[in-house]
Scaffold this active site. Structure first.
Site, mmCIF file in Angstrom:
data_model
loop_
_atom_site.group_PDB
_atom_site.id
_atom_site.type_symbol
_atom_site.label_atom_id
_atom_site.label_comp_id
_atom_site.label_asym_id
_atom_site.label_seq_id
_atom_site.Cartn_x
_atom_site.Cartn_y
_atom_site.Cartn_z
ATOM 1 N N GLU A 1 -45.160 55.432 -28.098
ATOM 2 C CA GLU A 1 -44.266 54.972 -27.033
ATOM 3 C C GLU A 1 -43.953 53.489 -27.264
ATOM 4 O O GLU A 1 -44.856 52.675 -27.441
ATOM 5 C CB GLU A 1 -44.910 55.157 -25.659
ATOM 6 C CG GLU A 1 -45.015 56.598 -25.204
ATOM 7 C CD GLU A 1 -43.722 57.136 -24.613
ATOM 8 O OE1 GLU A 1 -42.722 56.365 -24.549
ATOM 9 O OE2 GLU A 1 -43.700 58.316 -24.220
ATOM 10 N N ASP B 1 -34.282 59.715 -26.078
ATOM 11 C CA ASP B 1 -35.026 58.606 -26.665
ATOM 12 C C ASP B 1 -35.449 58.954 -28.094
ATOM 13 O O ASP B 1 -35.619 60.126 -28.411
ATOM 14 C CB ASP B 1 -36.257 58.252 -25.796
ATOM 15 C CG ASP B 1 -37.224 59.411 -25.616
ATOM 16 O OD1 ASP B 1 -36.783 60.492 -25.178
ATOM 17 O OD2 ASP B 1 -38.424 59.235 -25.879
#
Length: 830
Positions: free
Chosen positions: A129, A201
């Site tokens: 992340e 994403d």
């Protein structure tokens, strides 16, 4: 390069990977505790690494919110978190990598996902992340129930990634790849690659090319890109080929052959990864070239098959099989001749006594002998080349089958083309005669007792012999009060056909497409709907849907959250409903274990028709079937196509509320008039689907039923082949009351529908709103009874069977008695 790694306890470590020492103690303890076992080690060659993929994400929230979501709250996690410089919520002076889950552990970062044949990648991947916060918004004026990642109602502004952050990411990724050799270049992916319909994403600003330059991930070679770009500029690839190629590379997309929402999302995900300067979800030559260049580089054994298909698709396609026109449309002498001499140059055609025409389109003959029912026609003694001749057959024809024979086409080697139209309906002079007195008496007595209204049409031997309207088209105002002046029923009234839609829209379309060789009902459904997979769907055939033996329950109430499958099956959006139909709706029984009449079957059939024709069902049947037959009053969503409410027979008084006892999101509460009653059709399919939604008049239905009695055509228009109709209406083995979709009289098995006099070959259908059709080829008869039985109050039945529409308690609303009296009127007076 060294980089700092923080464990989620935020204790500083000396080594970039010093967290690994925290694993040594429990492992040592385990070994010590097993010292009493006689263990030895022998390495098998048959194993591989568990970790196959490296997945990149952005957090979409700042550092502190990311820690809360990934560490402190339940549901989400990742193996690593990389903060961003100048983030006020990140307090450390030095930017460092934080490890949240040990690489040996399973982090919940991928969700529903697919890549290169593997699903649910949490078990097989490491997730990173990266703190990066795009700003996304939706146009609230646009209805968007599915909330797809890439469509015109969503706008995202993506910021650049922090350079220091990317340096840490590159170092971390190199370290991960060194420890996990099974992660190939094409297995370094973004969240949007593995879940394109749900995620976008790490976005188009993510520096995939920079990572590639550092030995991380895949990229194409520019020379190869140029080669394919020029190739696709000269001749574009089909959407089906690109869908297949995307699947070859790794994306979980099904080849459908058209640019659906899933394809737009997948193309957008691919472009964000490999063409970030051109993200539009559209298939263009640059996108095709990049995809083929990647496959050429990383999957060289697969590129040849793709290129071979590309070349095949460039070849001119064979034109679709044409049904032509007319019932006889042939060249004589026959070009394909049998060795049995007396079967050549002969055929039969349907006609009626003193009816019919023949058209001779001469090629180069000077004369020919033409016989109808054994009698020679008096035609020109000297035919002229390239001239057309029209002759009446009135003196030669009879009811039913007529013979045609051509002889002595001269000179030798010349030919003529002969065309005979299908029979068309005429209006009997004595229409509505006294022989239908019992029919009129029964319907009128029901009207006087409270039945709302009806229109009845009967045709026999090519003539309309009964055409009458009874009662009222509308009796109630919105709110349920009776109108002071009820609206009289007209013979031209349009009715909601309900399940007669299944026959006169869906079955007509299927019979046409089967006749043209575009659909084979013996093929698996997923031959036409590739995404129809899982839970045994692959074994279901198209004909299983037609015979209601696929195993579905009678219906799924998509339109309400209060359905027995749960709120996850709630949909008032056509695309979402189709998605549920194709991949989620469960079977209730096994294939062919039980016949269960189901709307779900016909919803799937209409989806199949739309996929094959690449047109909406309403556009296809209206343009390809009804308009050629001259039928302008048979259509879906009529209020959206220039019709007014007063042209329609009304149905339920208080919308779909059953007298105010039913409620759900967007339920209608007004008198339904010109809107399809069926809730699934109206709310979940926008008014157009295969099981309900068609409106028509008795006059238009008369033409459609005569088309059936004619064996597939009317006038000059041929809709389907006689042989295909025969297959659709013949009895299903083990259940003679079913054909392919059509319901059959089957020696009295459905007396309530067909009455006791119908021949065993009679077929037709009923509709929930109060419509019934009977087509009886043995008597060359059709009965069309359209009622608005549901335009009546809800009452309690005397037999304690619960509430019912009052209109359905009358004989007219039960069909069988009316049909029986019609047969008596016809057969007793022949």
């Amino acid at each position: 390069m060294q980089f700092g790694v923080h464990h989620h306890s935020y204790r500083e470590k000396k080594s970039p990977l010093s967290h690994s020492k925290w694993l040594i103690v429990p492992l040592t303890l385990l070994i010590v505790s097993c010292t009493s076992l006689p263990l030895s080690h022998m390495q098998s060659k048959n194993y591989s690494q568990r970790i196959k993929f490296l997945v990149m994400h952005y957090t979409a929230i700042d550092y502190q919110e990311s820690v809360t979501a990934l560490v402190e709250e339940g549901g989400l996690s990742a193996h690593y978190l990389i903060p961003e410089s100048n983030d006020p919520s990140y307090q450390d002076k030095e930017l460092k990598v934080i490890q949240l889950v040990d690489e040996a552990g399973r982090a919940w970062h991928a969700g529903r996902s697919y890549w290169q044949g593997r699903k649910d990648l949490n078990d097989q991947s490491l997730g990173i992340e990266i703190v990066n916060v795009p700003e996304c918004m939706r146009d609230t004026s646009v209805s968007n129930e599915q909330k797809r990642e890439n469509d015109t109602s969503r706008l995202c502004v993506f910021p650049d990634y922090d350079s220091k952050q990317i340096e840490l990411l590159i170092a971390l990724s190199k370290d991960i790849l060194a420890r996990n050799p099974d992660i190939s270049p094409t297995a370094v992916v973004g969240h949007s690659d593995i879940s394109p319909t749900r995620k976008n994403d790490p976005g188009p600003r993510f520096p995939w090319y920079q990572l590639y330059q550092n030995g991380i991930g895949a990229w194409y070679d520019n020379d190869t890109l140029k080669k394919y770009w020029e190739m696709f500029n000269a001749s574009p690839a089909s959407i089906g080929l690109i869908q297949h190629a995307l699947n070859v590379y790794g994306y979980g997309i099904v080849e459908t052959g058209f640019a659906d929402g899933a394809t737009l999302d997948t193309l957008s995900a691919f472009q964000m990864h490999f063409l970030p300067w051109s993200v539009n979800g559209k298939l263009d030559s640059k996108t095709s070239a990049a995809l083929f260049a990647l496959i050429d580089k990383y999957f060289p054994k697969r590129i040849e098959a793709l290129l071979e298909r590309y070349e095949q698709e460039k070849q001119p396609k064979q034109p679709p099989k044409s049904l032509g026109y007319y019932q006889v449309n042939a060249v004589f002498p026959n070009t394909e001749r049998s060795t049995r001499e007396w079967v050549n140059d002969r055929t039969i055609f349907k006609s009626y006594l003193n009816k019919g025409q023949i058209i001779i389109d001469n090629v180069d003959a000077t004369s020919a002998d033409i016989y109808v029912n054994g009698e020679k026609l008096n035609i020109e003694t000297h035919l002229k080349p390239y001239q057309s001749y029209l002759y009446s057959l009135a003196k030669r024809t009879k009811n039913g089958e007529n013979t045609l024979r051509i002889e002595n086409v001269l000179p030798e080697g010349s030919s003529i083309k002969v065309m005979i139209p299908y029979p068309e309906l005429t209006l009997e002079k004595t229409i509505n005669s006294d022989k239908f007195a019992k029919v009129d008496e029964l319907i009128n007595s029901d009207i006087e007792a409270g039945f709302p209204g009806a229109v009845l049409l009967v045709l026999k031997d090519g003539k309309v012999i009964k055409r009458s309207a009874y009662g009222h088209a509308r009796k109630f105002a919105d709110g349920g009060e009776k109108l002071t002046h009820p609206i009289n029923m007209q013979t031209t009234q349009l009715f909601d056909l309900a399940s007669n839609t299944k026959m006169f829209a869906t079955n007509f379309a299927l019979m046409k497409l089967v006749s043209e060789g575009k659909i084979d009902v013996t093929r698996p459904i997923n031959n036409y709907l590739p995404e129809y997979q899982g839970q045994g769907r692959e074994s279901r055939l198209v004909r299983d849907l037609l015979t209601h033996s696929a195993g579905y329950s009678p219906q799924v109430r998509f339109f309400t959250k209060d359905n027995k499958l749960g709120p996850q099956f709630f949909s008032q959006n056509k695309k979402q409903t189709e998605h549920l139909l194709l991949s989620r709706v469960p079977f209730e029984t096994g294939r062919k274990t039980k016949t269960v009449y189901s709307d779900t079957d016909y919803m799937l059939l209409s989806t199949l028709i739309e996929r094959v024709t690449q047109e909406p069902l309403d556009l296809y049947v209206e343009q390809q079937i009804y308009h050629p037959l001259g039928l302008d009053n048979t259509l879906f969503n009529p209020l959206q196509k220039g019709f007014t409410q007063n042209q329609f027979a009304a149905t339920e008084i208080m919308g779909n509320t059953r007298g105010g006892t039913v409620d759900f999101d967007n339920v209608r509460t007004y008198v339904l008039q010109g809107e399809v009653h069926d809730e699934k059709a109206f709310h979940s399919f926008g008014g157009v689907t295969g099981h309900a939604g068609l409106f028509s008049t008795v006059d238009d239905l008369a033409v459609l039923t005569q088309t059936l009695l004619n064996g597939g055509g009317y006038g000059k228009t041929k809709v389907f082949a006689q042989g295909v109709l025969d297959e659709f209406i013949k009895p299903e083995e083990g259940e003679a009351s079913y054909g392919l979709g059509w319901r059959r009289a089957a020696h009295g098995k459905r007396k309530w529908h067909f009455g006791p006099y119908a021949s065993a070959s009679a077929y037709g259908h009923t509709g929930w709103t109060g419509t019934v059709t009977v087509i009886d080829p043995e008597y060359d008869l059709a009965v069309i009874l359209l009622t608005n039985a549901r335009h009546s109050e809800i009452v309690e039945r005397e037999d304690n069977r619960g509430p019912e529409f009052n209109g359905k308690l009358f004989e007219t609303g039960k069909y069988g008695s009316i049909v029986s009296l019609v047969y008596e009127a016809v057969l007793d007076n022949e």
